[in-house]
Scaffold this motif. Structure first.
Motif, PDB file in Angstrom:
ATOM      1  N   TRP C  48       0.838  -1.197   0.000  1.00  0.00           N
ATOM      2  CA  TRP C  48       0.000   0.000   0.000  1.00  0.00           C
ATOM      3  C   TRP C  48       0.871   1.245   0.000  1.00  0.00           C
ATOM      4  O   TRP C  48       1.973   1.253   0.535  1.00  0.00           O
ATOM      5  N   ASP C  54       7.778   5.073  -1.428  1.00  0.00           N
ATOM      6  CA  ASP C  54       7.814   3.613  -1.544  1.00  0.00           C
ATOM      7  C   ASP C  54       6.657   3.026  -0.739  1.00  0.00           C
ATOM      8  O   ASP C  54       6.252   3.567   0.287  1.00  0.00           O
ATOM      9  N   PRO C  55       6.130   1.893  -1.200  1.00  0.00           N
ATOM     10  CA  PRO C  55       4.978   1.307  -0.520  1.00  0.00           C
ATOM     11  C   PRO C  55       5.374   0.528   0.731  1.00  0.00           C
ATOM     12  O   PRO C  55       6.505   0.065   0.857  1.00  0.00           O
ATOM     13  N   GLY C  56       4.426   0.408   1.652  1.00  0.00           N
ATOM     14  CA  GLY C  56       4.566  -0.567   2.728  1.00  0.00           C
ATOM     15  C   GLY C  56       4.194  -1.932   2.195  1.00  0.00           C
ATOM     16  O   GLY C  56       3.499  -2.057   1.188  1.00  0.00           O
ATOM     17  N   ARG C  57       4.682  -2.966   2.859  1.00  0.00           N
ATOM     18  CA  ARG C  57       4.328  -4.309   2.414  1.00  0.00           C
ATOM     19  C   ARG C  57       4.234  -5.252   3.606  1.00  0.00           C
ATOM     20  O   ARG C  57       5.038  -5.201   4.526  1.00  0.00           O
ATOM     21  N   TYR C  58       3.231  -6.112   3.551  1.00  0.00           N
ATOM     22  CA  TYR C  58       3.104  -7.180   4.536  1.00  0.00           C
ATOM     23  C   TYR C  58       2.780  -8.464   3.788  1.00  0.00           C
ATOM     24  O   TYR C  58       1.829  -8.512   3.010  1.00  0.00           O
ATOM     25  N   ARG C  59       3.577  -9.488   4.003  1.00  0.00           N
ATOM     26  CA  ARG C  59       3.275 -10.773   3.362  1.00  0.00           C
ATOM     27  C   ARG C  59       3.680 -11.897   4.295  1.00  0.00           C
ATOM     28  O   ARG C  59       4.596 -11.747   5.109  1.00  0.00           O
ATOM     29  N   ASP C  60       2.982 -13.001   4.173  1.00  0.00           N
ATOM     30  CA  ASP C  60       3.314 -14.157   5.005  1.00  0.00           C
ATOM     31  C   ASP C  60       2.819 -15.429   4.323  1.00  0.00           C
ATOM     32  O   ASP C  60       2.095 -15.376   3.342  1.00  0.00           O
ATOM     33  N   LEU C  73      -4.142  -5.249  10.300  1.00  0.00           N
ATOM     34  CA  LEU C  73      -3.558  -4.244   9.409  1.00  0.00           C
ATOM     35  C   LEU C  73      -4.599  -3.737   8.414  1.00  0.00           C
ATOM     36  O   LEU C  73      -4.718  -2.525   8.190  1.00  0.00           O
TER      37      LEU C  73
END
Lengths: 269, 269, 269, 269
Positions: C48, C54-60, C73
């Motif tokens: 996002w 630069d974007p934030g990122r969350y992945r798992d 989140l």
């Protein structure tokens, strides 16, 4: 021992205190200099207040320094009130449910300390909770249970009195069941408006607590250990104290567990 | 609904039933054909008996098909008695402590089913446990609690009677607290020598249970759904049954929850 | 096949499209109705754009529906431009580095599709990257490599031309090395200002792409499959198209891989 | 720096060296006393040889001390030849693919050390691999690449010569590309029959390597640091050595990287 940092003030990127500086909380978690335990690798968590009454939360079981999600979130999220914690497990296995901060409704809570003989006290502490609050008991730590007890004892209405009752309840229960009480307790908690902290122990060994103005004087930070080398800007909060951070600034008051109340309650019951 | 497979017989590599065949348990977890829920992606676990009285256990929260550790272990470990489970969460979040099989001492247990209204029954069920057994309550599932209750009610001495008491206790408690009882229950459990399974429900909808000789007739397999296309080799075990697999082969008996016992006990108490 | 959703418009909480509605992306990941594969349980990610370029990122790597961090989140973070993805693994193991969206500098990218014979093309594709871009090659997916190739071919300056060159390069390479080319490709990508999407395949089987105005007309959403039952509000974007979402609204243009360019380049080289 | 232990001899439970003793590898990972870095919390792995030619492997990204799966496996699995490793990340992020031991076919490999300037050498090292071996390049560490290069240079036929060629190749490449070579290297590797170890550095700072008879003289153990307080039973293996453990016992020989070979090869090429 765990480590934590909490902030209240003008909104800042969380990374400014959690992951950016050379002596940030995450850097501390990797290579501690002042603490007794050498690392805090058993998980981490952050809770922050943004556009909603309830806080956001991110926690995981990796060492904080190895988690690129945490780095990205701390870099992106701006908040005027947040709590951050790195864990060295004492009670409870390494899993997300045991990572601080704990959150119920708009309240958040994190803790560094211990309850001696907790494995013997756990069931009696849990049985004190209402069915509603018991649903939030998803982990196995003493910390989560202290938080739920404080909610049970009125955290919403009188936060400091409720925390004093929770500490007093544990102290009484310990004396009752174990013949002695050993509680060490340095906690931060918030309802999204005020940031509270308590430093207390039944012996003279309460985990440390420091405060400092940060971010050019636009906010205050409370920490378990100073975050950088400018040690003189950090004020040590004495054992037996409560810190209150709100829109009027920082206030420090005495903290005393409500031992008598707990004893009276049990007699009356 | 979860899925499981259990084996007793001559030692075989675990992969022969868990990960190798086209319709193994892991293949089923990915693309179910007979079950109501489409996938079992909320964790998995295996418990196997080897050179020690207590079983080994490996469980994790990934989908089973994505876990290369599971593939390697199933390929390497040979066992004459093992349990394997893939989870679709009903009660309890996705975390290792909530993955089957559960293990206490030399006993292992896994389960497919549900207790209606469990969130209301949980505390009363937990309060039935001794302090010793309560220490093993690390998760939040109904399955783990059924297992601990069976241990509480004498699993070591009279396994089937203890399981009947556990089911009966939950049925009585449901009637008592909710005004009705809905329990569906297909479980496998073992002490390392005998492999037991139970299929039971208060209504006519007990989760399925099948048995077949496998590995050239050198062992028996019990499964929640048939593992391959040769459907005619699998015998469906009727609702209200117990299966007993030991060195004398397979035996099937009636299973009836000990409802009266539980009611009497409470009155006497 | 993977699934994804992308949004551009007035800032909204990410959960409005990702986790809230009955047919949100996360709900789809659990129980698909229109897609060929039944679940998307091999990890997820969001990127996002907020207060930084630069974007934030969350992945798992958990199934999206099992991740309480994602829920928190998505509930807290408000953004005017974000990408969300749930994965069903085709190439590359289940690990964070293989979860979309991929991020380099201010660019983000996610993808649903496949490159036939990728295992034979991988090294030649990787060797096209500069040392600088190769440092960002941390996973093993074809998707990450398509993104890095687009960056190599000028994504910063001429985004659509660069993506056409990347697709053309893969097509030429396939014909060259395999004797045929099979590329199916539905991707979304952004520089934080404009949101692009491409739908293309060498055969008639390009993965689907839909667009709709959402959030009361204050934004547009692009998705691999419609997110809710009001199917008539979603417009299917035809195969061989580019979608451009910027402050002037939504535009659709032809997409054609730059096959000739790639062939010429190799001859010249 | 990482830590490791390897065993060859009569079959023992893996826990005897990995998790049981007060100064086991896992205990070391938590609270190091002799190493420069204080903890090894960036993942762990074990590879063991059992009933098959290829080894079993279990690795994960948690700190070893927090992983109950590891405890159970080490308690149950008996092996006459195994490798165990705890990681402190230098190159490569914290993920399973970067955890040692690495396994290809019947070969296993683990490593403590570093290649200076690896980020500049990586692509040239990777381009040396055949397509077949490149498929096994799933991580980003220098260690995995050293192992694959040794396989490329003939590990199956002449293990020690192949490892000398791999080290020599890196040394030559460093001199060629960087103008200097700094390689520190203490590795253990096995084909399931013989256990090899190498201690070598281009400067005088090779990571330590110790050997001792263990388990009542029925086996030998090789370790990066002594596992218990009886320091006098551990023999330090000198820099520039190879250790060979097979059915005839332990042998120590000189180790010298095949620098000339590599140089000649490149000229001829």
């Amino acid at each position: 021992m765990c480590r934590w940092a909490a902030y209240r003030g003008a909104p800042v990127f969380i990374e400014e205190l959690v992951s950016s500086p050379a002596h940030s909380l995450v850097a501390q978690s990797h290579c501690a200099t002042m603490a007794r335990t050498t690392t805090n690798a058993d998980g981490f968590g952050i809770a922050w207040y943004g556009d909603r009454p309830d806080p956001g939360r991110y926690r995981d079981i990796l060492p904080a320094w190895a988690d690129c999600n945490l780095m990205s979130l701390a870099r992106q999220i701006r908040s005027g009130l947040f709590l951050a914690h790195v864990r060295a497990a004492t009670h409870g296995s390494t899993r997300r449910d045991n990572c601080h901060p704990f959150v119920v409704g708009n309240w958040s809570f994190m803790h560094n300390g211990q309850i001696d003989g907790f494995e013997h006290l756990r069931r009696r502490m849990e049985s004190e909770l209402s069915d509603d609050l018991f649903r939030y008991r998803t982990g196995t730590t003493d910390s989560e249970l202290l938080f739920l007890l404080a909610l049970q004892f009125g955290l919403n209405d009188k936060p400091l009195e409720a925390m004093a009752k929770a500490a007093g309840f544990v102290e009484d229960l310990s004396n009752d069941m174990l013949g002695y009480a050993l509680l060490r307790f340095t906690a931060a908690f918030s309802d999204g408006k005020t940031l509270f902290a308590v430093r207390y122990a039944t012996d003279a060994k309460a985990p440390t607590l420091y405060a400092a103005p940060v971010c050019g004087g636009n906010g205050h930070c409370l920490v378990s250990e100073p975050l950088n080398d400018e040690a003189d800007t950090w004020v040590e909060i004495p054992d037996g104290s409560t810190v209150i951070l709100n829109e009027r600034g920082m206030d420090v008051a005495l903290f005393e567990p409500a031992v008598n109340w707990a004893a009276r309650m049990r007699k009356a019951g």
